[in-house]
Design a protein around this motif. Structure first.
Motif, PDB file in Angstrom:
ATOM      1  N   ALA A 262       0.861  -1.185   0.000  1.00 19.54           N
ATOM      2  CA  ALA A 262       0.000   0.000   0.000  1.00 19.54           C
ATOM      3  C   ALA A 262       0.893   1.229   0.000  1.00 19.54           C
ATOM      4  N   GLN A 263       0.415   2.296  -0.616  1.00 14.04           N
ATOM      5  CA  GLN A 263       1.224   3.503  -0.816  1.00 14.04           C
ATOM      6  C   GLN A 263       0.537   4.700  -0.176  1.00 14.04           C
ATOM      7  N   THR A 302       8.097  23.590  -1.350  1.00 13.93           N
ATOM      8  CA  THR A 302       7.425  22.383  -0.848  1.00 13.93           C
ATOM      9  C   THR A 302       7.910  21.159  -1.628  1.00 13.93           C
ATOM     10  N   THR A 303       7.591  19.981  -1.090  1.00 16.23           N
ATOM     11  CA  THR A 303       7.959  18.727  -1.734  1.00 16.23           C
ATOM     12  C   THR A 303       6.867  17.695  -1.469  1.00 16.23           C
ATOM     13  N   ASP A 304       6.876  16.611  -2.238  1.00 18.50           N
ATOM     14  CA  ASP A 304       5.952  15.488  -2.026  1.00 18.50           C
ATOM     15  C   ASP A 304       6.745  14.300  -1.502  1.00 18.50           C
ATOM     16  N   PHE A 305       6.148  13.569  -0.568  1.00 19.06           N
ATOM     17  CA  PHE A 305       6.839  12.471   0.114  1.00 19.06           C
ATOM     18  C   PHE A 305       5.956  11.229   0.021  1.00 19.06           C
ATOM     19  N   THR A 306       6.511  10.152  -0.556  1.00 20.26           N
ATOM     20  CA  THR A 306       5.736   8.924  -0.762  1.00 20.26           C
ATOM     21  C   THR A 306       6.457   7.732  -0.145  1.00 20.26           C
ATOM     22  N   PHE A 307       5.695   6.836   0.481  1.00 14.55           N
ATOM     23  CA  PHE A 307       6.290   5.621   1.036  1.00 14.55           C
ATOM     24  C   PHE A 307       5.275   4.478   0.974  1.00 14.55           C
ATOM     25  N   THR A 308       5.769   3.255   1.113  1.00 16.55           N
ATOM     26  CA  THR A 308       4.888   2.088   1.097  1.00 16.55           C
ATOM     27  C   THR A 308       4.954   1.360   2.437  1.00 16.55           C
ATOM     28  N   VAL A 309       3.844   0.713   2.766  1.00 16.08           N
ATOM     29  CA  VAL A 309       3.722  -0.111   3.975  1.00 16.08           C
ATOM     30  C   VAL A 309       3.013  -1.409   3.586  1.00 16.08           C
ATOM     31  N   HIS A 310       3.006  -2.352   4.497  1.00 18.23           N
ATOM     32  CA  HIS A 310       2.241  -3.581   4.276  1.00 18.23           C
ATOM     33  C   HIS A 310       0.757  -3.240   4.236  1.00 18.23           C
ATOM     34  N   ARG A 311       0.037  -3.908   3.376  1.00 19.25           N
ATOM     35  CA  ARG A 311      -1.383  -3.593   3.191  1.00 19.25           C
ATOM     36  C   ARG A 311      -2.181  -3.740   4.490  1.00 19.25           C
ATOM     37  N   ASN A 312      -1.767  -4.666   5.365  1.00 17.55           N
ATOM     38  CA  ASN A 312      -2.468  -4.835   6.646  1.00 17.55           C
ATOM     39  C   ASN A 312      -2.326  -3.602   7.536  1.00 17.55           C
ATOM     40  N   TYR A 314      -2.100  -0.456   6.321  1.00 19.58           N
ATOM     41  CA  TYR A 314      -2.442   0.722   5.518  1.00 19.58           C
ATOM     42  C   TYR A 314      -3.388   1.680   6.244  1.00 19.58           C
ATOM     43  N   GLU A 315      -4.523   1.185   6.723  1.00 18.50           N
ATOM     44  CA  GLU A 315      -5.522   2.062   7.337  1.00 18.50           C
ATOM     45  C   GLU A 315      -4.952   2.786   8.553  1.00 18.50           C
ATOM     46  N   ARG A 316      -4.218   2.042   9.369  1.00 19.26           N
ATOM     47  CA  ARG A 316      -3.627   2.636  10.572  1.00 19.26           C
ATOM     48  C   ARG A 316      -2.581   3.688  10.197  1.00 19.26           C
ATOM     49  N   ALA A 317      -1.716   3.360   9.236  1.00 18.85           N
ATOM     50  CA  ALA A 317      -0.678   4.308   8.812  1.00 18.85           C
ATOM     51  C   ALA A 317      -1.304   5.561   8.206  1.00 18.85           C
ATOM     52  N   LEU A 318      -2.338   5.392   7.404  1.00 18.44           N
ATOM     53  CA  LEU A 318      -3.005   6.532   6.778  1.00 18.44           C
ATOM     54  C   LEU A 318      -3.614   7.449   7.837  1.00 18.44           C
ATOM     55  N   GLU A 319      -4.193   6.848   8.839  1.00 22.67           N
ATOM     56  CA  GLU A 319      -4.785   7.614   9.946  1.00 22.67           C
ATOM     57  C   GLU A 319      -3.713   8.424  10.679  1.00 22.67           C
ATOM     58  N   ILE A 320      -2.572   7.780  10.937  1.00 24.87           N
ATOM     59  CA  ILE A 320      -1.475   8.447  11.647  1.00 24.87           C
ATOM     60  C   ILE A 320      -0.933   9.614  10.829  1.00 24.87           C
ATOM     61  N   ASN A 337      -4.209   1.442  -1.793  1.00 21.86           N
ATOM     62  CA  ASN A 337      -3.883   0.076  -1.366  1.00 21.86           C
ATOM     63  C   ASN A 337      -4.128  -0.937  -2.480  1.00 21.86           C
ATOM     64  N   LYS A 338      -4.123  -0.453  -3.717  1.00 26.06           N
ATOM     65  CA  LYS A 338      -4.296  -1.348  -4.873  1.00 26.06           C
ATOM     66  C   LYS A 338      -3.032  -1.302  -5.751  1.00 26.06           C
ATOM     67  N   ILE A 339      -1.905  -1.532  -5.111  1.00 26.33           N
ATOM     68  CA  ILE A 339      -0.620  -1.564  -5.811  1.00 26.33           C
ATOM     69  C   ILE A 339       0.093  -2.871  -5.494  1.00 26.33           C
ATOM     70  N   VAL A 340       1.091  -3.206  -6.311  1.00 27.62           N
ATOM     71  CA  VAL A 340       1.922  -4.387  -6.074  1.00 27.62           C
ATOM     72  C   VAL A 340       3.373  -4.014  -6.353  1.00 27.62           C
ATOM     73  N   LYS A 341       4.271  -4.857  -5.879  1.00 30.03           N
ATOM     74  CA  LYS A 341       5.702  -4.631  -6.093  1.00 30.03           C
ATOM     75  C   LYS A 341       6.265  -5.775  -6.935  1.00 30.03           C
ATOM     76  N   LEU A 342       6.953  -5.435  -8.015  1.00 30.64           N
ATOM     77  CA  LEU A 342       7.657  -6.410  -8.849  1.00 30.64           C
ATOM     78  C   LEU A 342       9.154  -6.190  -8.688  1.00 30.64           C
ATOM     79  N   SER A 343       9.914  -7.269  -8.565  1.00 32.81           N
ATOM     80  CA  SER A 343      11.352  -7.137  -8.316  1.00 32.81           C
ATOM     81  C   SER A 343      12.164  -8.108  -9.148  1.00 32.81           C
TER      82      SER A 343
END
Length: 408
Positions: A262-263, A302-312, A314-320, A337-343
């Motif tokens: 999730a992003q 100003t700047t934009d800041f983006t990070f990813t967390v585990h989908r589980n 997501y809701e808590r991190a977004l609230e914080i 929360n509709k993203i995936v990671k390819l490596s």
């Protein structure tokens, strides 16, 4: 004659018939003259059943008592396997983690191994017995039963192999090795004959579920050769070992992916020192792990800041972050929360240029937009929309020729 530590997972010992099958495999290895220590998990589904019993009594079981409960799953398996071995004339002896003296810290449900006393095991091996050890568990210095966290039997197997200086640690599971990617996504995926500890660690951390990360870390630290094999099919499996010169030919070893992403993006935050800590500090304080991080070049202060967390999380991190954004004078907080990671993973990246451009070109050709990029010495990860997961995996698999037979 070699000393081999074998580990059999829950599906391998899922019922009495499968335990009998494991006993026959073990006897076959003994017939070749090998000394064997066998580490087993609980029967498939048993640990979940025991946790369910605990939570039927209380939603938050006491961690010490929960470890006492869930450690019994492996105790059943070791006894049944020893009975099966002895029925066929092979002397065997079972050990719980405490009886071996697998000493751990006191972090119940997620303990870490500190030391292993191998004297009793060595004596039994010298007497011609197969030693069967309960995986996933140990004992702390106060004598309390501890467990190592889900998948911890892999770690038990590797740790015992390290303590005994075994020639090989074999992990038997329901797949016949490590593949270039998940065959359910790409049917042309190829089983790897060999892979380095470093590559396997990256693949495990990036979504490959074949081995527990801690087990791979342990094996790499103590240089324990690991082999992933199928319980149900014959074959040589995949050997996980130190990097060797002949392995340089493998440009990319595999493609890992994670659906559990999730992003969160914080738009228009002041471009000044301390902003990153201001955003991520509160997320970290909530024990939420952050994965990929991107900060755009500042514009208009100003700047934009983006990070990813585990989908589980997501809701808590977004609230914080939304609560924190106001004090940081951010313009807006967005989440997805509709993203995936390819490596892509491969030690060959160290000595070859152009990997990233080939990856980006292949994805662009299929109209797959890249949201974020993260790189290391042997890995390139990208975040894309989840609807592109299967197409992205197949596209990259073809772009790097992973379905082809590796050079001899």
């Amino acid at each position: 004659m070699a000393l081999i530590v074998q580990k059999y997972g829950g599906t391998s010992v899922g019922n009495v018939e499968r335990i009998e099958n494991v006993a026959k495999k073990v006897i076959g290895y003994r017939a070749q003259g090998h000394d064997l220590v066998v580490v087993v998990s609980a029967m498939s589904g048993e640990t979940d059943r025991l946790i369910g019993l605990a939570k039927a009594i209380t939603p938050r079981p006491n961690p010490r008592e929960l470890d006492v409960l869930i450690s019994t799953g492996e105790q059943c398996t070791i006894a049944l396997l020893c009975m099966a071995l002895e029925k066929h004339g092979q002397p065997a002896k079972s050990y719980t983690g405490a009886q071996v003296s697998i000493l751990t810290d006191s972090a119940f449900t997620k303990a870490r191994i500190r030391s292993i006393d191998g004297d009793n095991i060595r004596a039994d091996l010298a007497a011609g017995r197969v030693v069967v050890v309960a995986g996933f568990q140990g004992v702390d210095e106060d004598g309390n039963i501890t467990t190592l966290g889900r998948g911890g039997s892999d770690t038990t197997g590797v740790a015992i192999a390290a303590a005994l200086k075994a020639d090989e640690c074999q992990i038997f599971t329901d797949v016949d090795g490590v593949y270039t990617t998940d065959p359910r996504i790409e049917p042309r995926a190829r089983r790897l004959d060999r892979i380095t500890f470093e590559e396997m660690l990256e693949m495990a951390s990036l979504g490959s579920k074949v081995l527990q990360i801690r087990a791979v870390e342990f094996a790499g630290k103590y240089n324990v050769p690991l082999r992933v094999l199928s319980t149900f099919e014959e074959g040589n499996g995949t050997l996980i070992t130190l990097e060797e010169e002949q392995m340089e030919a493998a440009l990319i070893s595999g493609i890992a992916f994670s659906r559990d992403e999730a992003q969160i993006t914080v738009l228009g935050v002041p471009d000044k020192p301390g902003v990153a800590f201001g955003i991520l500090g509160s997320v970290s304080d909530a024990n939420i792990e952050v994965d990929m991080i991107v900060q755009n070049i500042g514009r208009d202060g100003t700047t934009d800041f983006t990070f990813t967390v585990h989908r589980n999380d997501y809701e808590r991190a977004l609230e914080i972050v939304r609560a924190k954004a106001q004090s940081l004078d951010a313009r807006e907080v967005r989440g997805d929360n509709k993203i995936v990671k390819l490596s892509l993973v491969g030690v060959g990246m160290r000595s070859h240029a152009g990997i990233a451009s080939t990856m980006f070109q292949a994805l662009a050709r299929e109209g797959i937009n890249i949201r974020m990029i993260s790189t290391s010495e042997i890995k390139i990860s990208v975040v894309v929309d989840e609807r592109y997961l299967e197409l992205g995996v197949r596209t990259l698999h073809e772009a790097f020729g992973l379905e082809q037979t590796a050079p001899a």
